[in-house]
Each structure stands twice: as C-alpha cells, then as structure tokens.
Design an enzyme around this catalytic site. Structure first.
Site, PDB file in Angstrom:
ATOM      1  N   LYS A 118       0.831  -1.211   0.000  1.00 44.44           N
ATOM      2  CA  LYS A 118       0.000   0.000   0.000  1.00 44.44           C
ATOM      3  C   LYS A 118       0.863   1.258   0.000  1.00 44.44           C
ATOM      4  O   LYS A 118       0.448   2.318  -0.495  1.00 44.44           O
ATOM      5  CB  LYS A 118      -0.965  -0.025   1.181  1.00 44.44           C
ATOM      6  N   ASP A 169      -5.903   0.033   5.167  1.00 44.85           N
ATOM      7  CA  ASP A 169      -4.610   0.711   5.203  1.00 44.85           C
ATOM      8  C   ASP A 169      -4.325   1.420   3.879  1.00 44.85           C
ATOM      9  O   ASP A 169      -3.724   2.501   3.852  1.00 44.85           O
ATOM     10  CB  ASP A 169      -3.512  -0.307   5.506  1.00 44.85           C
ATOM     11  N   THR A 178      -3.577   5.494   3.609  1.00 49.26           N
ATOM     12  CA  THR A 178      -2.267   5.951   3.168  1.00 49.26           C
ATOM     13  C   THR A 178      -2.351   6.710   1.848  1.00 49.26           C
ATOM     14  O   THR A 178      -1.539   7.612   1.593  1.00 49.26           O
ATOM     15  CB  THR A 178      -1.314   4.750   3.019  1.00 49.26           C
ATOM     16  N   ASN A 237       4.402   8.515   2.447  1.00 51.06           N
ATOM     17  CA  ASN A 237       4.520   7.979   1.093  1.00 51.06           C
ATOM     18  C   ASN A 237       3.700   8.799   0.099  1.00 51.06           C
ATOM     19  O   ASN A 237       4.150   9.056  -1.023  1.00 51.06           O
ATOM     20  CB  ASN A 237       4.089   6.515   1.084  1.00 51.06           C
TER      21      ASN A 237
END
Length: 349
Positions: free
Chosen positions: A199, A252, A256, A264
């Site tokens: 991810k 997740d 993210t 990220n």
C-alpha cells in the site's frame, strides 16, 4: 468506535524504537500498562526524558508520566520479563539487526510494527523473524490503518495482530485493545504483511496523481486497481483473499493514499512538483517505506510473473529516470482488459 474497557491485568511492555510510530504506540499503551520506550541514541533519549516529548519525531505530544524512556537495551528487554510484551518499532531495514541483537536472549515474544519487504532479500518481516529466531518464541505483526499523530492524540484506531500463535494474539489483544484502540486478530501473516507493504507504493502513485491534478476519478481508480495488484501478489504468496478486503488491505490502502499525514503520499506529491527523490526524502525527515519497497516489489513480481503495472510505473519513476507525466500516459494507454484480479503471466499460472 469506542472500545469497552477490559479487565486485563496490568502488563509490562517494552517498545524497541523511539520513532514516531513507536512513540505513539508507547503513549497509547502506557494509559493501561507499565511501558518502557527504548531508543538507541542516548542523548536523544535523555532529552526526551527531560522534555517529556519526542521533539524529533512526534513533537507536540507529551509523554504520560507513567511512560519511561531509556537508551539501555538490556534494561528494555529485561523490562518485558517472562510474560510481558516486546514490540519492535523499527523500519524494515532495521529489523534484521534488531533480531540479531535479540538472538539468544530470554525474551517472551516479539511483535513488529514495520511494513515492507527487505530490499536485499525480498523477505517479509515474518520471514526475517523465522530466519533469525526460528520457532523459539512466538512472533507476530501488528498492522493496520494508523497515523502516529492520531494514535498519540487518542483518536479511534483499529489494528490487526497477525500470528500463528493464538496465545500471542490473545496477549496482544488483551494488552493493546482498549480505550480508543480496537485490535482484531488473524492467522494470515502473509496477507497482513503484503497489504501493509505494498500500500505504501500505491500511496506514492496516488500522491503523484493528486499532485498532477488528475482529479478524484483518477484517485479512485488508482486505489481500486492498486488493491487488485496487492491482492494478486498477496494471494500468489499464500495470503487469504479476505485479508485484502479488511483493515490491513483496503483499510490501510485508503488511509495511506488519501491522508495528508502519509509520508509515502507526500513522496508522490513531491515528485509531481518536479523535486528530486533525495530532496523529498530529506525534507520528510522520516523513513518512507514505499521507496525501497517499490524496487523490492517490482523485482519480486517479476520473478513470480505477477502483473503490477502501477507498482512498475512507480519504480520506473523512482529508479529508472522515467518522467512522471510520460509514465502516466503509458499507464492510460495500456490495452483494455477484464476487471478481475487475474494478472499472472502465462508462465506463472
């Protein structure tokens, strides 16, 4: 989402690693248990003890009076005793040296928080754990959609503990679950770790798309097709399909890819601004696991014959000097296909 209070006994917990996430977990667990937070930099830990704040990695969140901090590794390991909980809060790159330091010590168990593949070997954290410590102690991954700042603030969060040991899962749930923190359990270590690792790569892609102003439609498409890539790789490695629809997969990934606290995602935003990767990472001041993970996953997918075009695109921009806008155009120009999860090359089927 407030979890009911449990009557679990007060336990001793040692958190090995005083970065943002390790500190946040230590703060949350210290509300109910005897927690010691260890960091390798003695001067930094002394400063943290004096200021009662991790100003380097989690500024603005005071440490509770009950939380002890130390740079004494032996004392930290001894703190967990024979029936406490030991939590490794280091990046993937630091897991192997940490485990080698722990080898031969009388430790009760180990739970790790890192998400990613070890670049040099392509191994997942549980495989590194098995390689170094074998089956001597129970181990597991504590993972899920979680930003350190929100956990430290006491906002609601749900995680999953994945382990082959039911007793360890019970211990972690009994220790970490409570207050605003919910903890679920799973025996699918592979699925949980693959979801947590890949991810991060997709978050770089989504950040880049948002930075280029490609719109919400593009973001939704990237997240959805990114989930398909995660699932293809994960099931090929032995993960369970349902895991990727849960907290450590879809949950997740959504967090993210869309949350502004995601390091990220910020890498992708920086790429869209034309910044060099080295400059972006330096600005972050923290590890962005998606960067080394992109290279490791690209190589692993190539060996397994798993089609991961978004991951390939991210890696080509990060490491091969490909231009971001041209890479997006190539992704859009790919031949149409069915939407299912199939994506193995003929040689891998």
């Amino acid at each position: 989402m407030q979890a009911s209070q449990t009557t679990a006994p007060r336990r001793k917990v040692a958190v090995l690693g005083a970065g943002a996430w390790g500190t946040a977990v230590a703060i949350a667990v210290a509300a109910r248990h005897d927690v010691l937070l260890w960091g390798r930099n003695e001067a930094a830990m002394q400063a943290m003890a004096g200021a009662r704040e991790n100003s380097a990695y989690l500024a603005g969140f005071p440490l509770p009076d009950s939380l002890r901090v130390s740079a004494d590794f032996d004392a930290a390991v001894a703190h967990a005793g024979s029936d406490g909980l030991l939590i490794a809060a280091c990046p993937v790159a630091g897991l192997r040296p940490l485990l080698q330091t722990l080898k031969g010590r009388p430790i009760p168990n180990l739970v790790w928080l890192c998400k990613g593949f070890e670049y040099e070997t392509g191994l997942l954290p549980h495989q590194i754990f098995a390689e170094i410590l074998g089956g001597a102690i129970p181990g597991g991954a504590l993972s899920g959609p979680s930003f350190a700042q929100e956990v430290a603030r006491g906002l609601p969060c749900a995680l999953t503990i994945a382990s082959a040991s039911p007793a360890l899962c019970e211990l972690v749930v009994g220790t970490v679950h409570g207050g605003s923190m919910r903890v679920y359990s799973s025996d699918d270590l592979v699925g949980v770790e693959v979801g947590g690792a890949v991810k991060n790569v997709l978050a770089i892609a989504t950040g880049a798309a948002d930075g280029l102003g490609l719109g919400l439609n593009a973001r939704a498409a990237l997240i959805t097709r990114g989930l398909a890539e995660i699932t293809r790789l994960g099931t090929t490695l032995g993960g369970k399909l349902e895991t990727f629809m849960g907290l450590t997969g879809m949950g997740d990934l959504i967090l993210t890819c869309t949350g502004d606290l995601s390091r990220n995602r910020r890498v992708g935003l920086g790429l869209a601004q034309g910044k060099a990767l080295d400059a972006i990472v330096k600005e972050l001041g923290h590890v962005a696991e998606g960067v080394p993970c992109a290279k490791a996953v690209r190589e692993l997918a190539g060996r397994l014959g798993v089609d991961m075009p978004i991951t390939q695109a991210v890696a080509s921009v990060l490491f091969d000097g490909q231009q971001l806008q041209a890479t997006v155009s190539r992704l859009l120009a790919r031949d149409p296909r069915g939407e299912g999860l199939s994506g193995l090359s003929p040689s891998a089927k």
